[in-house]
Each structure stands twice: as structure tokens, then as C-alpha cells.
Design an enzyme around this catalytic site. Structure first.
Site, PDB file in Angstrom:
ATOM      1  N   GLU A   8       1.615   3.084  -2.271  1.00  0.00           N
ATOM      2  CA  GLU A   8       2.706   2.505  -1.464  1.00  0.00           C
ATOM      3  C   GLU A   8       3.759   1.878  -2.378  1.00  0.00           C
ATOM      4  OE1 GLU A   8       1.458   0.093   1.871  1.00  0.00           O
ATOM      5  OE2 GLU A   8       3.259  -1.142   1.681  1.00  0.00           O
ATOM      6  N   GLU A  33       6.883   2.479   3.225  1.00  0.00           N
ATOM      7  CA  GLU A  33       7.162   1.383   4.158  1.00  0.00           C
ATOM      8  C   GLU A  33       8.672   1.199   4.301  1.00  0.00           C
ATOM      9  OE1 GLU A  33       4.947  -2.358   4.013  1.00  0.00           O
ATOM     10  OE2 GLU A  33       6.829  -3.404   4.376  1.00  0.00           O
ATOM     11  N   ASP A  50      -9.334  -8.847   4.693  1.00  0.00           N
ATOM     12  CA  ASP A  50      -9.014  -9.151   6.099  1.00  0.00           C
ATOM     13  C   ASP A  50     -10.286  -9.246   6.932  1.00  0.00           C
ATOM     14  OD1 ASP A  50      -6.328  -8.757   5.441  1.00  0.00           O
ATOM     15  OD2 ASP A  50      -6.377  -6.653   6.050  1.00  0.00           O
ATOM     16  N   ASP A 100       2.858  -2.374   9.935  1.00  0.00           N
ATOM     17  CA  ASP A 100       2.744  -3.424   8.918  1.00  0.00           C
ATOM     18  C   ASP A 100       3.887  -4.403   9.207  1.00  0.00           C
ATOM     19  OD1 ASP A 100       2.316  -5.017   6.790  1.00  0.00           O
ATOM     20  OD2 ASP A 100       2.370  -3.441   5.269  1.00  0.00           O
ATOM     21  N   ASP A 155      11.058  -9.352   2.023  1.00  0.00           N
ATOM     22  CA  ASP A 155      10.252  -8.448   2.836  1.00  0.00           C
ATOM     23  C   ASP A 155       9.920  -9.148   4.157  1.00  0.00           C
ATOM     24  OD1 ASP A 155       8.695  -6.233   3.299  1.00  0.00           O
ATOM     25  OD2 ASP A 155       7.007  -6.909   2.083  1.00  0.00           O
ATOM     26  N   HIS A 167      10.206  -1.759   2.466  1.00  0.00           N
ATOM     27  CA  HIS A 167      10.199  -1.597   1.012  1.00  0.00           C
ATOM     28  C   HIS A 167      11.309  -0.642   0.587  1.00  0.00           C
ATOM     29  CE1 HIS A 167       5.614  -2.684   0.838  1.00  0.00           C
ATOM     30  NE2 HIS A 167       6.354  -3.610   1.421  1.00  0.00           N
ATOM     31  N   HIS A 203      -7.459  -4.483   4.909  1.00  0.00           N
ATOM     32  CA  HIS A 203      -7.840  -4.788   3.522  1.00  0.00           C
ATOM     33  C   HIS A 203      -9.269  -5.321   3.593  1.00  0.00           C
ATOM     34  CE1 HIS A 203      -3.453  -5.686   3.318  1.00  0.00           C
ATOM     35  NE2 HIS A 203      -3.513  -5.299   2.073  1.00  0.00           N
ATOM     36  N   ASP A 227       9.280  -7.883   7.079  1.00  0.00           N
ATOM     37  CA  ASP A 227       8.218  -7.201   7.845  1.00  0.00           C
ATOM     38  C   ASP A 227       8.342  -7.409   9.353  1.00  0.00           C
ATOM     39  OD1 ASP A 227       6.930  -6.060   5.666  1.00  0.00           O
ATOM     40  OD2 ASP A 227       5.456  -7.653   5.448  1.00  0.00           O
TER      41      ASP A 227
HETATM   42  C1  XLS Z   1       2.945  -5.689   1.153  1.00  0.00           C
HETATM   43  C2  XLS Z   1       2.353  -4.402   1.502  1.00  0.00           C
HETATM   44  C3  XLS Z   1       0.872  -4.420   1.859  1.00  0.00           C
HETATM   45  C4  XLS Z   1       0.278  -3.031   1.844  1.00  0.00           C
HETATM   46  C5  XLS Z   1      -1.217  -3.010   1.875  1.00  0.00           C
HETATM   47  O1  XLS Z   1       4.156  -5.838   1.042  1.00  0.00           O
HETATM   48  O2  XLS Z   1       3.112  -3.848   2.529  1.00  0.00           O
HETATM   49  O3  XLS Z   1       0.675  -5.046   3.080  1.00  0.00           O
HETATM   50  O4  XLS Z   1       0.743  -2.255   2.907  1.00  0.00           O
HETATM   51  O5  XLS Z   1      -1.773  -3.701   0.827  1.00  0.00           O
HETATM   52 CA    CA Z   2       2.836  -2.053   3.704  1.00  0.00          CA
HETATM   53 CA    CA Z   3       6.104  -5.237   3.480  1.00  0.00          CA
END
Ligand code: XLS
Ligand code: CA
Ligand code: CA
Length: 455
Positions: free
Chosen positions: A235, A271, A107, A342, A310, A274, A104, A312
Site C-alpha cells: 500500500e 488508497e 486490532d 479505511d 491523512d 494516500h 491488523h 481518512d
Molecule cells: C495508514 C494505512 C493503514 C493500512 C493498513 O495510513 O492506510 O491503515 O491500510 O496498515
Molecule cells: Ca489504508
Molecule cells: Ca490513510
């Protein structure tokens, strides 16, 4: 490079094989190993993300950062710290031995006191990222703009009730799209972090969706204006941070794109976590995107089935990933997309070396899933039974129905005459599940045997 941040790893993580007792080796992943005639690295196109792995100190809403990340220490000059962060990231990616990264704007470059300062910060850091890429050969899978962190975006970016926020977000995306082009990114991602609502009591749904469509249209127009050759990706995510997010899942985004005449301009970045948050499986979301010609790229991670948020986490289920990769292989493989991690370490995984453990595990899981999926494709494990299941549609009745050659009247006449009298047949789900499991259990043994035989 000014400093060695990962000195416990001397060079590139080597392949150790399944019997290796050295944790910092790959057990399955070998970039050059051919699978269905293509290198593993080219199938998977793995990326490291800068946000979870390099920009997060490991805080949660109950406590402060726990991670050992010297480049995030307080009191450093923002641009000096930004360069150190990129030094650390590129050192890590080179040692991990994967081809891509994702970022991003926030980042890599901090927001300044004015828009002009923010712009200058980004320009300087993109320049520096470009130098690191040239030095290391690491490429950019995708860039994206953070349109959710700053308080101005609390009520959304494109869907904000204030057009000035829309304009601010548009300006931000313009710069990051151009930066992504400058760094030769393969894709550009739009995740609608706060494009949704917390309460319907203050929300005009129809208006916000029109705004979102216009925003996406502007992005596509600018892509063509500047000649960016990468793919634009949306996304999906159903909720979090907002209660409801408009880009809920693959089917919802697809419908939205079609409705607004944008289906040729965007594909999806799916993702795994998600997908499960939206009540689907990762397999479903991939299969849906492929069936509708809109699969772009993957964010590889997993949730925790016990939790509704989430999490991750780094992926570790070959069973789940194998089915997703199977769909991807059958569709001809990823084109501009890849597998971006991610994924974030747990807050207690404080050491910098934990970044290696997380990624090595995720990469080996992907590699093993690729072997399983390739075996399923090669053996036609599901194809034959799937084809048999639909065989009737290739016959006279099936083709005449689909070509519009018969009316309800005609069908009713044939049923009444006893010409059509269907018999239920088994869907054989358990048999299919067994066949998939058989490939999961056999894949590595078979691959090892192929290698020994020089295949
Ligand atoms: C958040 C998202 C984010 C996107 C990029 O849940 O996964 O990280 O991948 O903005
Ligand atoms: Ca993501
Ligand atoms: Ca995520």
C-alpha cells in the site's frame, strides 16, 4: 452473541431508494442489482476495517477518546474486550450487509508481556474470528500486521537500523500471514507505516532499501511455502507518520518491485487519500496501477483538500470515484481485491449509529459511481475519442517506429523531404469533461428507467 451493540438497527439495512427519507436505508446500493451483467456486491466487494471503526476510541493529539465504544472501556480483561470488539464488529457488518472485513493483528489481539503470550493471544482471537465468520458468512478481504504502533518500530520495521527489529517484524508477519491463510483471506497487505525516514542525517537510504527488498522477498517465499493463494499487496503512501515513506506512490513502488525482481509477487492496495497526499489524483494512481498490471485492491476514503494530512474521511464524491471505477471496469474489474472502507468518523461523531451513517454514505457513493462508470463503459463515452487520438499509431509510420523498423536518419530524411508534416489537433479536454458530467447527471435517471422496463 452476548450483547446487542447496535440495537437501534433491528435487522439488515434495507434499500430505500432515492426518495426515502429514512437515513438508515441505502439510496442506491442494492447488492443483487445487475450492472453490466454482474451483481453490485460482486463488483464492489465492500469491506469494513476493524481499526478505525472498532479499535479507535476517537482520540486525536489534542484530546482523548470521544466515541461510545463499550468494548474499549478501560479495565476490561484484554481477551474479553477483544471478543466483545469482534462481536460488535460482526453484528455491525451483518446489519450493514456487506461481504468482507479487514484487520491488523493488533486490532483483534493485544500484545502480551512476552512474544509467546502475544502469539497465544493472536491464536485465540483468530480462532474466535473464524467462529464469527462461519456463523455470519462474512469473509476476510485482507489481513495485515501492525508494524508501526509499538515503540520498537519507531525507526521502521524492515528498514530499521537494528536487525533484531527486522527479525521481530518478520516473525510477526509470518504469524499474520498464516492467520490470514487460516481465515481464507483473499489478500495480505503490507503498508510500510514507518518504512521511511524522519531525517536523512541519520539514514542510509541504500541500505534501508536493500533491507526492505529482502523483507518483501521473505514474505513472498513464505507465502509459497505455506500455499497461501491470496494476493500480496503493498500500500503506497508518501509520508505520515514518517517525513518520507519509501513506498511513495504507485509508480515508485512499481519501480522498486521491478528493480528487485519482485514484480510478479506483489500488487498494490491503492488508497484514495494516500493518492492525493502524494500529489496525484486517485484516478491517476488507479490508472497507473492498471496500465502496469499491478492493481490489487482499494482503500476507499477521501482527504480534505484544505488539509495536508491523512484525514481518512468516508468517500462522498461520485465524480472522483466514477473515474476510478471506470478504469477498473475497463480493465475487467477487481479480482481478489475489493473496496475497503479505511475511513474514520470525525471525532465529534460519537454515537455508534454514526458508524452506519458513515458507511451507508460511502457505500451509496460507490454504488452511484459504479452506475456512472458502467454507463461510460457501455456507451464508449471516452473510448472512441481516445482511440481516434492515437489512430496514427496503427498506420504505416506508427507501426514502423514501434517495431524498430526506422532509424533517426530515415525519419529525418522523410521530414526533410516534406513527407511528414504534423498538424496539431485539439485534445478536446473540455468536451471530454462535459461527456463525463453528462453521464454523472444521467446515470441514476437512466438506471431507474431500465429497472422499470425490467432491464
Ligand atoms: C495508514 C494505512 C493503514 C493500512 C493498513 O495510513 O492506510 O491503515 O491500510 O496498515
Ligand atoms: Ca489504508
Ligand atoms: Ca490513510
Amino acid at each position: 452473541m452476548t450483547q446487542d451493540f447496535f440495537s437501534e438497527v433491528a435487522g439488515r439495512i434495507p434499500f430505500g431508494g432515492l426518495e426515502s427519507s429514512e437515513p438508515l436505508t441505502y439510496k442506491v446500493y442494492e447488492p443483487d442489482r445487475l450492472v453490466l451483467g454482474k451483481r453490485m456486491e460482486d463488483h464492489l466487494r465492500i469491506a469494513v476495517c476493524l481499526w478505525h471503526s472498532f479499535a479507535s476510541p476517537g482520540l486525536d493529539m489534542f484530546g482523548s477518546g470521544t466515541f461510545d465504544r463499550p468494548w474499549l472501556e478501560e479495565g476490561l480483561d484484554p481477551l474479553v474486550a477483544g471478543r466483545a470488539k469482534l462481536d460488535a464488529a460482526f453484528e455491525f457488518i451483518v446489519k450493514l450487509g456487506v461481504p468482507y472485513y479487514c484487520f491488523h493483528d493488533r486490532d483483534i489481539a493485544p500484545e502480551g508481556r512476552t512474544a509467546a503470550e502475544t502469539r497465544a493471544n493472536l491464536a485465540a482471537m483468530v480462532e474466535y474470528a473464524g467462529e464469527q465468520m462461519a456463523r455470519t458468512g462474512v469473509r476476510l478481504l485482507w489481513g495485515t500486521a501492525n508494524l508501526f504502533g509499538h515503540p520498537r518500530y519507531a525507526a521502521g520495521a524492515a528498514t530499521n537500523p537494528d536487525p533484531e527489529v527486522f527479525a521481530f517484524a518478520a516473525a510477526q508477519v509470518k504469524l499474520v500471514l498464516e492467520a490470514t491463510k487460516r481465515l481464507d483471506g483473499a489478500n495480505y497487505v503490507l503498508w510500510g507505516g514507518r518504512e521511511g525516514y524522519d531525517t536523512l542525517l541519520n539514514t542510509d537510504l541504500a541500505r534501508e532499501q536493500t533491507q526492505l527488498a529482502r523483507f518483501l522477498g521473505l514474505v513472498a517465499e513464505h507465502k509459497h511455502r505455506i500455499g497461501f493463494k491470496g494476493t500480496l499487496l503493498i500500500e503506497p503512501k508518501p509520508h505520515e507518520p514518517t517525513k518520507h515513506q519509501y513506498d511513495h506512490d504507485a509508480a515508485v513502488v512499481h519501480g522498486f518491485l521491478v528493480r528487485h525482481g519482485l514484480a510478479d509477487e506483489f500488487r498494490l492496495n491503492i488508497e484514495a487519500n494516500h493518492a492525493t497526499l502524494s500529489g496525484h489524483s486517485f484516478h491517476h494512481e488507479i490508472a497507473y496501477a492498471i496500465a502496469n498490471g499491478i492493481l490489487g485492491s482499494i482503500d476507499a476514503n477521501r482527504g480534505d483538500y484544505q488539509n495536508g494530512w491523512d484525514t481518512d474521511q468516508f468517500p462522498n464524491s461520485v465524480d472522483e470515484l466514477a473515474l476510478a471505477i471506470y478504469e477498473i471496469l475497463r480493465s475487467g474489474g477487481l479480482t481478489t481485491g475489493g473496496f475497503n472502507f479505511d475511513a474514520k468518523l470525525r471525532r465529534q461523531s460519537m454515537a455508534r449509529t454514526d458508524l452506519f451513517h458513515g458507511h451507508i454514505g460511502g457505500i451509496d457513493t460507490l454504488a452511484q459511481a459504479l452506475l456512472v462508470a458502467a454507463a461510460m463503459v457501455q456507451r464508449g463515452t471516452l473510448d472512441r475519442l481516445r482511440e481516434e487520438r492515437y489512430a496514427g499509431w496503427a498506420g504505416e509510420l506508427g507501426t514502423s517506429i514501434l517495431s524498430g523498423g526506422v532509424s533517426l536518419e530515415e525519419l529525418e530524411r522523410r521530414v526533410a523531404a516534406g513527407e511528414i508534416d504534423p498538424r496539431p489537433v485539439s485534445g478536446r479536454q473540455e468536451l471530454l469533461e462535459n461527456l463525463v458530467n453528462q453521464q454523472i447527471w444521467a446515470a441514476e435517471r437512466r438506471a431507474q428507467a431500465d429497472k422499470t422496463a425490467g432491464g
